[in-house]
Design a protein around this motif. Structure first.
Motif, PDB file in Angstrom:
ATOM      1  N   ILE A  31       0.866  -1.180   0.000  1.00 10.24           N
ATOM      2  CA  ILE A  31       0.000   0.000   0.000  1.00 10.24           C
ATOM      3  C   ILE A  31       0.900   1.226   0.000  1.00 10.24           C
ATOM      4  O   ILE A  31       1.880   1.279   0.744  1.00 10.24           O
ATOM      5  N   VAL A  32       0.589   2.197  -0.843  1.00  5.31           N
ATOM      6  CA  VAL A  32       1.326   3.458  -0.876  1.00  5.31           C
ATOM      7  C   VAL A  32       0.390   4.577  -0.437  1.00  5.31           C
ATOM      8  O   VAL A  32      -0.714   4.719  -0.966  1.00  5.31           O
ATOM      9  N   ILE A  33       0.832   5.362   0.527  1.00  9.23           N
ATOM     10  CA  ILE A  33       0.030   6.455   1.072  1.00  9.23           C
ATOM     11  C   ILE A  33       0.549   7.769   0.503  1.00  9.23           C
ATOM     12  O   ILE A  33       1.705   8.133   0.740  1.00  9.23           O
ATOM     13  N   PRO A  34      -0.254   8.498  -0.263  1.00  5.74           N
ATOM     14  CA  PRO A  34       0.218   9.769  -0.822  1.00  5.74           C
ATOM     15  C   PRO A  34       0.392  10.821   0.266  1.00  5.74           C
ATOM     16  O   PRO A  34      -0.163  10.715   1.361  1.00  5.74           O
ATOM     17  N   SER A  35       1.148  11.844  -0.057  1.00  5.03           N
ATOM     18  CA  SER A  35       1.453  12.885   0.928  1.00  5.03           C
ATOM     19  C   SER A  35       0.221  13.644   1.385  1.00  5.03           C
ATOM     20  O   SER A  35       0.223  14.245   2.459  1.00  5.03           O
ATOM     21  N   SER A  36      -0.833  13.620   0.587  1.00  9.61           N
ATOM     22  CA  SER A  36      -2.055  14.348   0.944  1.00  9.61           C
ATOM     23  C   SER A  36      -2.925  13.595   1.941  1.00  9.61           C
ATOM     24  O   SER A  36      -3.892  14.149   2.462  1.00  9.61           O
ATOM     25  N   HIS A  37      -2.576  12.342   2.218  1.00 10.57           N
ATOM     26  CA  HIS A  37      -3.421  11.503   3.070  1.00 10.57           C
ATOM     27  C   HIS A  37      -2.842  11.469   4.481  1.00 10.57           C
ATOM     28  O   HIS A  37      -1.643  11.285   4.658  1.00 10.57           O
ATOM     29  N   HIS A  38      -3.699  11.625   5.504  1.00 11.18           N
ATOM     30  CA  HIS A  38      -3.223  11.820   6.872  1.00 11.18           C
ATOM     31  C   HIS A  38      -3.693  10.744   7.846  1.00 11.18           C
ATOM     32  O   HIS A  38      -3.520  10.907   9.050  1.00 11.18           O
ATOM     33  N   LEU A  39      -4.285   9.660   7.338  1.00 10.89           N
ATOM     34  CA  LEU A  39      -4.760   8.593   8.216  1.00 10.89           C
ATOM     35  C   LEU A  39      -4.487   7.241   7.580  1.00 10.89           C
ATOM     36  O   LEU A  39      -4.786   7.025   6.401  1.00 10.89           O
ATOM     37  N   ILE A  40      -3.900   6.344   8.365  1.00 10.00           N
ATOM     38  CA  ILE A  40      -3.807   4.934   7.989  1.00 10.00           C
ATOM     39  C   ILE A  40      -4.651   4.161   8.988  1.00 10.00           C
ATOM     40  O   ILE A  40      -4.297   4.072  10.168  1.00 10.00           O
ATOM     41  N   CYS A  54       3.925   1.953   2.386  1.00  7.74           N
ATOM     42  CA  CYS A  54       4.939   2.941   2.043  1.00  7.74           C
ATOM     43  C   CYS A  54       4.340   4.336   2.008  1.00  7.74           C
ATOM     44  O   CYS A  54       3.219   4.533   1.526  1.00  7.74           O
ATOM     45  N   LEU A  55       5.101   5.290   2.506  1.00  8.89           N
ATOM     46  CA  LEU A  55       4.715   6.693   2.446  1.00  8.89           C
ATOM     47  C   LEU A  55       5.396   7.326   1.244  1.00  8.89           C
ATOM     48  O   LEU A  55       6.617   7.219   1.082  1.00  8.89           O
ATOM     49  N   ALA A  56       4.609   7.969   0.388  1.00  8.71           N
ATOM     50  CA  ALA A  56       5.167   8.611  -0.793  1.00  8.71           C
ATOM     51  C   ALA A  56       6.149   9.696  -0.380  1.00  8.71           C
ATOM     52  O   ALA A  56       5.974  10.380   0.636  1.00  8.71           O
ATOM     53  N   ALA A  57       7.196   9.852  -1.172  1.00 12.57           N
ATOM     54  CA  ALA A  57       8.220  10.848  -0.876  1.00 12.57           C
ATOM     55  C   ALA A  57       7.641  12.254  -0.958  1.00 12.57           C
ATOM     56  O   ALA A  57       6.660  12.510  -1.655  1.00 12.57           O
ATOM     57  N   GLY A  58       8.280  13.166  -0.226  1.00  9.78           N
ATOM     58  CA  GLY A  58       7.878  14.563  -0.257  1.00  9.78           C
ATOM     59  C   GLY A  58       7.442  15.053   1.107  1.00  9.78           C
ATOM     60  O   GLY A  58       7.473  14.323   2.100  1.00  9.78           O
ATOM     61  N   GLU A  59       7.031  16.306   1.156  1.00  8.05           N
ATOM     62  CA  GLU A  59       6.564  16.895   2.409  1.00  8.05           C
ATOM     63  C   GLU A  59       5.125  16.468   2.670  1.00  8.05           C
ATOM     64  O   GLU A  59       4.318  16.351   1.755  1.00  8.05           O
ATOM     65  N   ARG A  60       4.824  16.240   3.948  1.00  6.91           N
ATOM     66  CA  ARG A  60       3.472  15.864   4.333  1.00  6.91           C
ATOM     67  C   ARG A  60       3.159  16.452   5.692  1.00  6.91           C
ATOM     68  O   ARG A  60       4.047  16.869   6.436  1.00  6.91           O
ATOM     69  N   GLY A  61       1.881  16.457   6.020  1.00  2.80           N
ATOM     70  CA  GLY A  61       1.453  16.857   7.347  1.00  2.80           C
ATOM     71  C   GLY A  61       1.507  15.677   8.294  1.00  2.80           C
ATOM     72  O   GLY A  61       1.980  14.587   7.949  1.00  2.80           O
ATOM     73  N   PRO A  62       1.023  15.852   9.516  1.00  4.53           N
ATOM     74  CA  PRO A  62       1.063  14.766  10.501  1.00  4.53           C
ATOM     75  C   PRO A  62       0.224  13.576  10.056  1.00  4.53           C
ATOM     76  O   PRO A  62      -0.766  13.718   9.332  1.00  4.53           O
ATOM     77  N   LEU A  63       0.632  12.387  10.514  1.00 10.67           N
ATOM     78  CA  LEU A  63       0.008  11.134  10.098  1.00 10.67           C
ATOM     79  C   LEU A  63      -0.480  10.380  11.326  1.00 10.67           C
ATOM     80  O   LEU A  63       0.271  10.189  12.285  1.00 10.67           O
ATOM     81  N   GLY A  83      12.010   7.779  -1.730  1.00  9.18           N
ATOM     82  CA  GLY A  83      12.627   9.082  -1.531  1.00  9.18           C
ATOM     83  C   GLY A  83      12.416   9.503  -0.094  1.00  9.18           C
ATOM     84  O   GLY A  83      11.930   8.730   0.736  1.00  9.18           O
ATOM     85  N   THR A  84      12.769  10.731   0.221  1.00  8.80           N
ATOM     86  CA  THR A  84      12.693  11.210   1.596  1.00  8.80           C
ATOM     87  C   THR A  84      11.292  11.710   1.924  1.00  8.80           C
ATOM     88  O   THR A  84      10.704  12.487   1.173  1.00  8.80           O
ATOM     89  N   VAL A  85      10.776  11.250   3.049  1.00  9.90           N
ATOM     90  CA  VAL A  85       9.518  11.746   3.594  1.00  9.90           C
ATOM     91  C   VAL A  85       9.857  12.767   4.675  1.00  9.90           C
ATOM     92  O   VAL A  85      10.623  12.476   5.597  1.00  9.90           O
ATOM     93  N   THR A  86       9.292  13.959   4.567  1.00 12.91           N
ATOM     94  CA  THR A  86       9.576  15.028   5.518  1.00 12.91           C
ATOM     95  C   THR A  86       8.275  15.583   6.070  1.00 12.91           C
ATOM     96  O   THR A  86       7.348  15.881   5.305  1.00 12.91           O
ATOM     97  N   THR A  87       8.200  15.698   7.389  1.00 12.77           N
ATOM     98  CA  THR A  87       7.096  16.430   7.993  1.00 12.77           C
ATOM     99  C   THR A  87       7.660  17.694   8.616  1.00 12.77           C
ATOM    100  O   THR A  87       8.710  17.673   9.258  1.00 12.77           O
TER     101      THR A  87
END
Length: 390
Positions: A31-40, A54-63, A83-87
């Motif tokens: 399962i890949v979670i895009p950066s726009s998604h905030h709940l698993i 997997c969390l998609a690379a890029g900046e994201r908000g809290p999860l 790639g790098t996941v950054t919050t």
């Protein structure tokens, strides 16, 4: 089958949709979670033991992560994708609830960490059997890691009904917390007074067992470096590097140590503590083993330790402490201050090395070892004291 394709979450017109991605990636990510998604939510996504999320690379908000359950030897893994996941710094970066047999991990190479999490990583909601590794956690407003379930009016959270087990925390880099600990693990109070359905109620926090904290690096921590409390048994803090703690603590008097322990049968070994704001270690429990640690330039004592009997005269015959082969360099006060009283056997202080400037206390004694009184049963063997004149 889940091992032949990967489910990727996308948002289409405000609704959650599922689509497939190439089979070549299936072995890596179920399962890949895009950066726009905030709940698993494991129930909603149909997560099963052995899945990799997997969390998609890029900046994201809290999860927020909930209802994710693996099995012993076959955990669910959550990690960065390719790639790098950054919050960005926030109250929390990841919050885990009602989950077990879960590993949260990041890739790591010469470029740095694949998971760079600004804000607290919290594990609560009766979660257990959790592994956290290879994460960078930075600029948390309070603690870098916050791992506990506070007791509430829900009986499921009470000590008699829940024990947190199977915690593994290793190879993380935690730095620049604003006011809190690098790691805050376990409830610090003995009890909590609440009003439940209009009735004054005293509830007791859960204990922890089967805990291993190792090979982490902590730098510039607001309060204590590693705080581990409410331990029932079988806990280890080993081979961690802790640089500068208590730099901006919420409680300057007590919350500024390198390592703080509350509980029984805890082993603390092979750690480096450099320039703690207060005590290098502050320990409270029975059956503690403190071996081969290097404590440099502690702001108070190198080690301060006590046991339950020191705080309650009705208690006696607790398991003794062992302090062996520790190196303590230039503490501001004593090398080891020991208040573990009325133990079943003598506390053992063996083959430790203390270096200081030769300072002496009010009784004109070297400030190497200090004991509360003769109720601290002890045996000293082959300890060394070196004086370096200023």
């Amino acid at each position: 089958m889940k091992d032949t394709k990967t489910l990727t979450l996308t948002l289409l017109s405000g609704a959650l949709a599922l689509c497939t991605i190439p089979q070549a990636l299936a072995a890596q990510c179920n399962i890949v979670i895009p950066s726009s998604h905030h709940l698993i939510d494991g129930n909603t996504l149909g997560v099963v033991a052995g899945d990799t999320i997997c969390l998609a690379a890029g900046e994201r908000g809290p999860l927020r992560i909930r209802n994710v359950h693996g099995e012993a030897g076959n955990p669910v893994v959550i990690r960065n994708e390719d790639g790098t996941v950054t919050t960005t710094p926030y109250e929390y970066s990841i919050a885990v609830e009602q989950s077990s047999q879960l590993r949260i991990t990041g890739s790591r190479d010469e470029a740095g960490y694949g998971m760079r999490l600004g804000g607290t990583v919290g594990i609560g909601g009766l979660s257990e059997y959790i592994e956290i590794d290879n994460l960078e956690i930075y600029r948390a407003r309070f603690a870098g890691l916050l791992i506990k379930t506070d007791p509430t009016c829900d009986p499921a959270t009470w000590q008699e009904n829940f024990t947190m087990r199977g915690l593994r925390v290793h190879h993380n880099y935690i730095h620049d917390t604003e006011t809190g600990e690098g790691m805050y693990i376990g409830y610090t109070g003995k009890s909590r007074k609440l009003e439940c359905d209009g009735v004054a109620t005293t509830v007791y926090p859960h204990k922890l067992t089967d805990v291993d904290i190792y090979n982490n690096t902590l730098e510039n921590i607001g309060a204590d470096g590693i705080q581990l409390n409410s331990v029932a048994s079988d806990a280890s803090i080993r081979n961690n590097k802790i640089y500068r703690t208590g730099v901006s603590p919420f409680d300057p008097k007590y919350q500024n140590t390198g390592i703080q322990v509350g509980g029984d049968k805890v082993t603390v070994t092979g750690n480096l503590i450099y320039r703690s704001g207060g005590n290098g270690m502050m320990l409270d429990g029975d059956g503690l083993t403190i071996h081969d640690n290097h404590i440099l330039y502690a702001g108070e004592n190198g080690i301060f330790a006590r046991n339950p009997a020191q705080q309650d005269s009705t208690i006696s015959d607790g398991e003794a402490h062992v302090y062996s082969e520790n190196l303590i360099i230039h503490p501001a006060s004593y090398g080891i201050k020991l208040y573990a009283v009325n133990t079943a056997t003598p506390n053992l202080i063996k083959e430790n090395t203390i270096e200081d400037h030769g300072q002496r206390d009010a009784a004109n004694r070297p400030m190497t070892y200090s004991y509360l009184n003769n109720s601290v049963f002890r045996q000293e063997l082959n300890n060394r004291h070196y004086v370096v004149e200023q």
